[in-house]
Design a protein around this motif. Structure first.
Motif, short mmCIF file in Angstrom:
data_model
loop_
_atom_site.label_atom_id
_atom_site.label_comp_id
_atom_site.label_asym_id
_atom_site.label_seq_id
_atom_site.Cartn_x
_atom_site.Cartn_y
_atom_site.Cartn_z
N THR A 80 0.82 -1.28 -0.07
CA THR A 80 -0.04 -0.16 -0.01
C THR A 80 0.95 1.30 0.12
O THR A 80 1.93 1.15 0.27
CB THR A 80 -1.10 -0.09 1.33
N ILE A 81 0.08 2.32 -0.59
CA ILE A 81 0.93 3.84 -0.51
C ILE A 81 -0.36 4.49 0.06
O ILE A 81 -1.51 4.52 -0.39
CB ILE A 81 1.26 4.10 -1.81
N THR A 82 0.20 5.31 0.99
CA THR A 82 -0.76 6.27 1.39
C THR A 82 -0.24 7.87 0.83
O THR A 82 0.61 8.18 1.34
CB THR A 82 -1.09 6.10 2.94
N SER A 83 -1.44 8.45 0.55
CA SER A 83 -1.00 9.92 0.36
C SER A 83 -2.17 10.86 0.81
O SER A 83 -3.14 10.28 0.99
CB SER A 83 -1.13 10.26 -1.24
N THR A 106 -5.56 5.59 1.04
CA THR A 106 -4.51 4.64 1.01
C THR A 106 -4.50 3.55 0.03
O THR A 106 -5.67 2.96 -0.17
CB THR A 106 -4.75 3.51 2.37
N TRP A 107 -3.82 3.54 -1.07
CA TRP A 107 -4.12 2.84 -2.09
C TRP A 107 -3.31 1.55 -2.16
O TRP A 107 -2.45 1.30 -1.78
CB TRP A 107 -3.26 3.66 -3.35
N THR A 108 -3.88 0.50 -2.67
CA THR A 108 -3.14 -0.84 -2.87
C THR A 108 -2.70 -1.27 -4.19
O THR A 108 -3.50 -0.88 -5.23
CB THR A 108 -4.43 -1.91 -2.48
N VAL A 109 -1.42 -1.30 -4.20
CA VAL A 109 -0.93 -1.48 -5.65
C VAL A 109 -1.39 -2.95 -6.27
O VAL A 109 -1.00 -3.80 -5.64
CB VAL A 109 0.78 -1.44 -5.19
N THR A 110 -1.68 -2.83 -7.24
CA THR A 110 -2.20 -4.04 -8.20
C THR A 110 -1.31 -4.40 -9.10
O THR A 110 -1.21 -5.44 -9.56
CB THR A 110 -3.50 -3.67 -8.71
N ASP A 111 -0.43 -3.51 -9.63
CA ASP A 111 0.75 -3.69 -10.60
C ASP A 111 1.72 -2.77 -10.50
O ASP A 111 1.52 -1.58 -10.01
CB ASP A 111 0.13 -3.67 -11.91
N SER A 112 3.16 -3.11 -10.51
CA SER A 112 4.05 -1.92 -10.65
C SER A 112 5.39 -2.62 -11.54
O SER A 112 5.62 -3.57 -11.71
CB SER A 112 4.27 -1.60 -9.12
N TYR A 113 5.96 -1.53 -11.94
CA TYR A 113 7.31 -1.73 -12.80
C TYR A 113 8.26 -0.44 -12.25
O TYR A 113 7.67 0.45 -11.48
CB TYR A 113 6.96 -1.69 -14.24
N THR A 114 9.36 -0.48 -12.82
CA THR A 114 10.16 0.69 -12.38
C THR A 114 9.72 2.03 -12.74
O THR A 114 10.18 2.92 -12.27
CB THR A 114 11.65 0.38 -12.71
N ASP A 115 8.76 1.94 -13.92
CA ASP A 115 8.49 3.44 -14.49
C ASP A 115 6.78 3.55 -14.37
O ASP A 115 6.24 4.41 -14.73
CB ASP A 115 8.72 3.50 -16.05
N SER A 116 6.32 2.62 -13.65
CA SER A 116 4.72 2.78 -13.54
C SER A 116 4.19 2.12 -12.64
O SER A 116 4.69 0.87 -11.82
CB SER A 116 4.04 2.18 -15.05
#
Length: 140
Positions: free
Chosen positions: A93-96, A111-121
């Motif tokens: 998660t990331i909270t802003s 609070t956002w749950t990360v569903t997909d991530s790469y080095t640039d997105s």
């Protein structure tokens, strides 16, 4: 007796190692995430409010800078909006929080749950009412 004390101490040591290693690995993952997020600026390339209302254009022109000290700012046309951010690697998660922000930046206060991530997105979602808001960020 000395043998028993040594075996007890050694057994306790072996029990502590996995917990120490796990904590160390989590800290290294946290450090890598902070390093990745804070190097460069980000733009919002997708925002669906309640999964259906596309408000991506509202974020046009914004650049977001995340800092190692937990601050973040969004800037557009020379106007800066300040906030805070934090990440939890184990929960993904990331909270802003932009306390004085108005629309559209206030829409990031979750609070956002990360569903997909790469080095640039990054793709993330957050629960709202009986639905989700969906967010996509890309590095500039």
């Amino acid at each position: 007796m000395k043998k028993w004390t040594f075996l007890t101490a050694f057994s306790l040591f072996l029990l502590v190692i996995p917990f120490s290693c796990k904590k160390y690995i989590e800290q290294q993952e946290q450090n890598a995430l902070v390093d990745l997020v804070t190097k460069g600026t980000w733009r919002i390339t997708g925002y669906l409010d309640h999964q259906t209302n596309n408000i991506t254009d509202s974020f046009s022109g914004y650049a977001f800078q995340f800092n190692e000290n937990g601050t973040v700012y969004g800037i557009r046309y020379g106007q800066q909006t300040n906030g805070t951010w934090s990440a939890n690697v184990s929960n993904k998660t990331i909270t802003s929080d932009f306390p004085s922000a108005t629309y559209p930046i206030s829409m990031l206060n979750h609070t956002w749950t990360v569903t997909d991530s790469y080095t640039d997105s990054v793709a993330a979602k957050t629960a709202v009412d009986t639905s989700y808001n969906i967010l996509n960020l890309h590095k500039n």
